[in-house]
Motif scaffolding. Structure first.
Motif, PDB file in Angstrom:
ATOM      1  N   LEU A  13     -94.202 -50.888   1.099  1.00 10.02           N
ATOM      2  CA  LEU A  13     -92.929 -50.353   1.601  1.00 10.02           C
ATOM      3  C   LEU A  13     -91.847 -50.401   0.529  1.00 10.02           C
ATOM      4  CD1 LEU A  13     -92.645 -51.678   5.246  1.00 10.02           C
ATOM      5  CD2 LEU A  13     -92.169 -49.362   4.490  1.00 10.02           C
ATOM      6  N   LEU A  14     -91.778 -51.492  -0.211  1.00 12.53           N
ATOM      7  CA  LEU A  14     -90.802 -51.626  -1.286  1.00 12.53           C
ATOM      8  C   LEU A  14     -91.029 -50.560  -2.352  1.00 12.53           C
ATOM      9  CD1 LEU A  14     -88.477 -53.159  -2.623  1.00 12.53           C
ATOM     10  CD2 LEU A  14     -90.200 -54.628  -3.673  1.00 12.53           C
ATOM     11  N   VAL A  15     -92.280 -50.357  -2.747  1.00 10.01           N
ATOM     12  CA  VAL A  15     -92.593 -49.349  -3.759  1.00 10.01           C
ATOM     13  C   VAL A  15     -92.243 -47.955  -3.241  1.00 10.01           C
ATOM     14  CG1 VAL A  15     -94.502 -48.231  -4.985  1.00 10.01           C
ATOM     15  CG2 VAL A  15     -94.349 -50.716  -4.937  1.00 10.01           C
ATOM     16  N   ALA A  16     -92.590 -47.658  -1.995  1.00 12.95           N
ATOM     17  CA  ALA A  16     -92.307 -46.342  -1.415  1.00 12.95           C
ATOM     18  C   ALA A  16     -90.805 -46.091  -1.325  1.00 12.95           C
ATOM     19  CB  ALA A  16     -92.949 -46.227  -0.036  1.00 12.95           C
ATOM     20  N   CYS A  17     -90.046 -47.086  -0.907  1.00 12.90           N
ATOM     21  CA  CYS A  17     -88.590 -46.931  -0.808  1.00 12.90           C
ATOM     22  C   CYS A  17     -87.954 -46.768  -2.184  1.00 12.90           C
ATOM     23  CB  CYS A  17     -87.971 -48.117  -0.080  1.00 12.90           C
ATOM     24  SG  CYS A  17     -88.354 -48.144   1.683  1.00 12.90           S
ATOM     25  N   THR A  18     -88.414 -47.536  -3.154  1.00 14.57           N
ATOM     26  CA  THR A  18     -87.893 -47.430  -4.518  1.00 14.57           C
ATOM     27  C   THR A  18     -88.180 -46.048  -5.091  1.00 14.57           C
ATOM     28  OG1 THR A  18     -88.203 -49.794  -4.856  1.00 14.57           O
ATOM     29  CG2 THR A  18     -87.963 -48.435  -6.831  1.00 14.57           C
ATOM     30  N   PHE A  19     -89.405 -45.574  -4.920  1.00 12.92           N
ATOM     31  CA  PHE A  19     -89.775 -44.252  -5.414  1.00 12.92           C
ATOM     32  C   PHE A  19     -88.931 -43.166  -4.748  1.00 12.92           C
ATOM     33  CE2 PHE A  19     -92.316 -40.372  -5.035  1.00 12.92           C
ATOM     34  CZ  PHE A  19     -92.513 -40.100  -6.377  1.00 12.92           C
ATOM     35  N   THR A  20     -88.740 -43.272  -3.452  1.00  6.98           N
ATOM     36  CA  THR A  20     -87.941 -42.289  -2.721  1.00  6.98           C
ATOM     37  C   THR A  20     -86.494 -42.292  -3.197  1.00  6.98           C
ATOM     38  OG1 THR A  20     -89.358 -42.558  -0.783  1.00  6.98           O
ATOM     39  CG2 THR A  20     -87.205 -41.565  -0.415  1.00  6.98           C
ATOM     40  N   ALA A  21     -85.932 -43.460  -3.405  1.00  4.54           N
ATOM     41  CA  ALA A  21     -84.543 -43.552  -3.864  1.00  4.54           C
ATOM     42  C   ALA A  21     -84.386 -42.974  -5.272  1.00  4.54           C
ATOM     43  CB  ALA A  21     -84.079 -45.005  -3.834  1.00  4.54           C
ATOM     44  N   LEU A  22     -85.318 -43.276  -6.165  1.00  6.66           N
ATOM     45  CA  LEU A  22     -85.246 -42.747  -7.527  1.00  6.66           C
ATOM     46  C   LEU A  22     -85.422 -41.233  -7.541  1.00  6.66           C
ATOM     47  CD1 LEU A  22     -87.224 -45.464  -9.506  1.00  6.66           C
ATOM     48  CD2 LEU A  22     -84.763 -45.035  -9.541  1.00  6.66           C
ATOM     49  N   THR A  23     -86.330 -40.729  -6.727  1.00 13.06           N
ATOM     50  CA  THR A  23     -86.541 -39.285  -6.652  1.00 13.06           C
ATOM     51  C   THR A  23     -85.304 -38.590  -6.096  1.00 13.06           C
ATOM     52  OG1 THR A  23     -88.911 -39.622  -6.329  1.00 13.06           O
ATOM     53  CG2 THR A  23     -88.025 -37.483  -5.685  1.00 13.06           C
ATOM     54  N   ALA A  24     -84.724 -39.128  -5.050  1.00 11.24           N
ATOM     55  CA  ALA A  24     -83.517 -38.540  -4.466  1.00 11.24           C
ATOM     56  C   ALA A  24     -82.364 -38.569  -5.468  1.00 11.24           C
ATOM     57  CB  ALA A  24     -83.137 -39.279  -3.193  1.00 11.24           C
ATOM     58  N   GLY A  25     -82.237 -39.649  -6.210  1.00 12.92           N
ATOM     59  CA  GLY A  25     -81.181 -39.739  -7.224  1.00 12.92           C
ATOM     60  C   GLY A  25     -81.362 -38.719  -8.332  1.00 12.92           C
ATOM     61  N   ALA A  26     -82.598 -38.558  -8.806  1.00 12.71           N
ATOM     62  CA  ALA A  26     -82.867 -37.585  -9.865  1.00 12.71           C
ATOM     63  C   ALA A  26     -82.624 -36.164  -9.373  1.00 12.71           C
ATOM     64  CB  ALA A  26     -84.303 -37.735 -10.353  1.00 12.71           C
ATOM     65  N   LEU A  27     -83.047 -35.862  -8.161  1.00 12.31           N
ATOM     66  CA  LEU A  27     -82.830 -34.533  -7.605  1.00 12.31           C
ATOM     67  C   LEU A  27     -81.332 -34.269  -7.406  1.00 12.31           C
ATOM     68  CD1 LEU A  27     -84.010 -31.922  -6.499  1.00 12.31           C
ATOM     69  CD2 LEU A  27     -84.137 -33.024  -4.266  1.00 12.31           C
ATOM     70  N   GLY A  28     -80.600 -35.267  -6.947  1.00 17.46           N
ATOM     71  CA  GLY A  28     -79.157 -35.118  -6.778  1.00 17.46           C
ATOM     72  C   GLY A  28     -78.454 -34.876  -8.101  1.00 17.46           C
ATOM     73  N   TRP A  29     -78.854 -35.610  -9.142  1.00 16.70           N
ATOM     74  CA  TRP A  29     -78.261 -35.418 -10.466  1.00 16.70           C
ATOM     75  C   TRP A  29     -78.571 -34.009 -10.972  1.00 16.70           C
ATOM     76  CZ3 TRP A  29     -80.843 -34.346 -15.031  1.00 16.70           C
ATOM     77  CH2 TRP A  29     -80.053 -34.337 -16.173  1.00 16.70           C
ATOM     78  N   PHE A  30     -79.828 -33.561 -10.834  1.00 19.40           N
ATOM     79  CA  PHE A  30     -80.241 -32.237 -11.288  1.00 19.40           C
ATOM     80  C   PHE A  30     -79.467 -31.149 -10.541  1.00 19.40           C
ATOM     81  CE2 PHE A  30     -83.142 -28.562 -10.917  1.00 19.40           C
ATOM     82  CZ  PHE A  30     -83.308 -28.273 -12.258  1.00 19.40           C
ATOM     83  N   ALA A  31     -79.308 -31.313  -9.230  1.00 15.32           N
ATOM     84  CA  ALA A  31     -78.635 -30.303  -8.412  1.00 15.32           C
ATOM     85  C   ALA A  31     -77.149 -30.201  -8.728  1.00 15.32           C
ATOM     86  CB  ALA A  31     -78.828 -30.621  -6.934  1.00 15.32           C
ATOM     87  N   ALA A  32     -76.546 -31.275  -9.199  1.00 14.56           N
ATOM     88  CA  ALA A  32     -75.103 -31.291  -9.439  1.00 14.56           C
ATOM     89  C   ALA A  32     -74.710 -30.757 -10.818  1.00 14.56           C
ATOM     90  CB  ALA A  32     -74.571 -32.712  -9.272  1.00 14.56           C
ATOM     91  N   ALA A  74     -72.189 -25.639  -9.607  1.00 15.98           N
ATOM     92  CA  ALA A  74     -73.303 -26.566  -9.447  1.00 15.98           C
ATOM     93  C   ALA A  74     -74.606 -25.800  -9.174  1.00 15.98           C
ATOM     94  CB  ALA A  74     -73.033 -27.542  -8.319  1.00 15.98           C
ATOM     95  N   ARG A  75     -75.686 -26.305  -9.726  1.00 16.30           N
ATOM     96  CA  ARG A  75     -76.992 -25.667  -9.604  1.00 16.30           C
ATOM     97  C   ARG A  75     -77.422 -25.470  -8.152  1.00 16.30           C
ATOM     98  NH1 ARG A  75     -79.685 -28.472 -13.289  1.00 16.30           N
ATOM     99  NH2 ARG A  75     -79.864 -26.806 -14.766  1.00 16.30           N
ATOM    100  N   TRP A  76     -77.067 -26.375  -7.274  1.00 10.38           N
ATOM    101  CA  TRP A  76     -77.516 -26.281  -5.885  1.00 10.38           C
ATOM    102  C   TRP A  76     -76.963 -25.048  -5.195  1.00 10.38           C
ATOM    103  CZ3 TRP A  76     -73.926 -26.137  -2.049  1.00 10.38           C
ATOM    104  CH2 TRP A  76     -72.664 -26.663  -2.321  1.00 10.38           C
ATOM    105  N   ARG A  77     -75.874 -24.478  -5.693  1.00  8.52           N
ATOM    106  CA  ARG A  77     -75.326 -23.273  -5.071  1.00  8.52           C
ATOM    107  C   ARG A  77     -76.267 -22.087  -5.210  1.00  8.52           C
ATOM    108  NH1 ARG A  77     -69.494 -22.188  -4.643  1.00  8.52           N
ATOM    109  NH2 ARG A  77     -68.734 -24.080  -3.683  1.00  8.52           N
ATOM    110  N   PHE A  78     -77.093 -22.066  -6.280  1.00  7.70           N
ATOM    111  CA  PHE A  78     -78.083 -21.011  -6.438  1.00  7.70           C
ATOM    112  C   PHE A  78     -79.181 -21.146  -5.394  1.00  7.70           C
ATOM    113  CE2 PHE A  78     -76.578 -20.983 -10.933  1.00  7.70           C
ATOM    114  CZ  PHE A  78     -76.137 -19.662 -10.955  1.00  7.70           C
ATOM    115  N   TRP A  79     -79.414 -22.336  -4.910  1.00 10.74           N
ATOM    116  CA  TRP A  79     -80.484 -22.570  -3.953  1.00 10.74           C
ATOM    117  C   TRP A  79     -80.135 -21.995  -2.583  1.00 10.74           C
ATOM    118  CZ3 TRP A  79     -81.132 -28.444  -5.304  1.00 10.74           C
ATOM    119  CH2 TRP A  79     -81.599 -28.553  -6.618  1.00 10.74           C
ATOM    120  N   LEU A  80     -78.858 -21.752  -2.352  1.00 11.54           N
ATOM    121  CA  LEU A  80     -78.445 -21.220  -1.048  1.00 11.54           C
ATOM    122  C   LEU A  80     -78.715 -19.729  -0.911  1.00 11.54           C
ATOM    123  CD1 LEU A  80     -75.056 -23.095  -0.613  1.00 11.54           C
ATOM    124  CD2 LEU A  80     -77.289 -23.696   0.330  1.00 11.54           C
ATOM    125  N   GLY A  81     -78.933 -19.083  -2.050  1.00 15.97           N
ATOM    126  CA  GLY A  81     -79.276 -17.651  -2.012  1.00 15.97           C
ATOM    127  C   GLY A  81     -78.130 -16.739  -2.239  1.00 15.97           C
TER     128      GLY A  81
END
Length: 81
Positions: A13-32, A74-81
């Motif tokens: 559970l700790l590994v899964a939560c850590t991985f999820t948090a890091l992935t969400a952070g990286a995706l958020g940084w990329f999208a911004a 921001a890059r995420w605005r392109f994702w909206l279409g």
């Protein structure tokens, strides 16, 4: 309640939560990140690579100021279409 969970499951559970948090952070940084929308403008430039890049940036901002190109956003605005 938590002590009843086996150690192996807690570790997983700790590994899964850590991985999820890091992935969400990286995706958020990329999208911004700011990106420039597709835009066509012409200019003539001479000089080294740094001077050429500065002239290209100056030309882009002149095109934005004249209304021929959209400003960067921001890059995420392109994702909206």
């Amino acid at each position: 309640m938590i002590p009843d969970i086996p150690a192996g499951t807690r570790r997983l559970l700790l590994v899964a939560c850590t991985f999820t948090a890091l992935t969400a952070g990286a995706l958020g940084w990329f999208a911004a990140q700011d990106v420039r929308p597709s835009c066509t403008y012409a200019m003539f430039t001479l000089g080294n690579a740094t001077e050429q890049q500065e002239a290209i940036d100056r030309g882009y901002w002149q095109a934005v100021a004249s209304g021929n190109c959209a400003p960067p956003h921001a890059r995420w605005r392109f994702w909206l279409g």
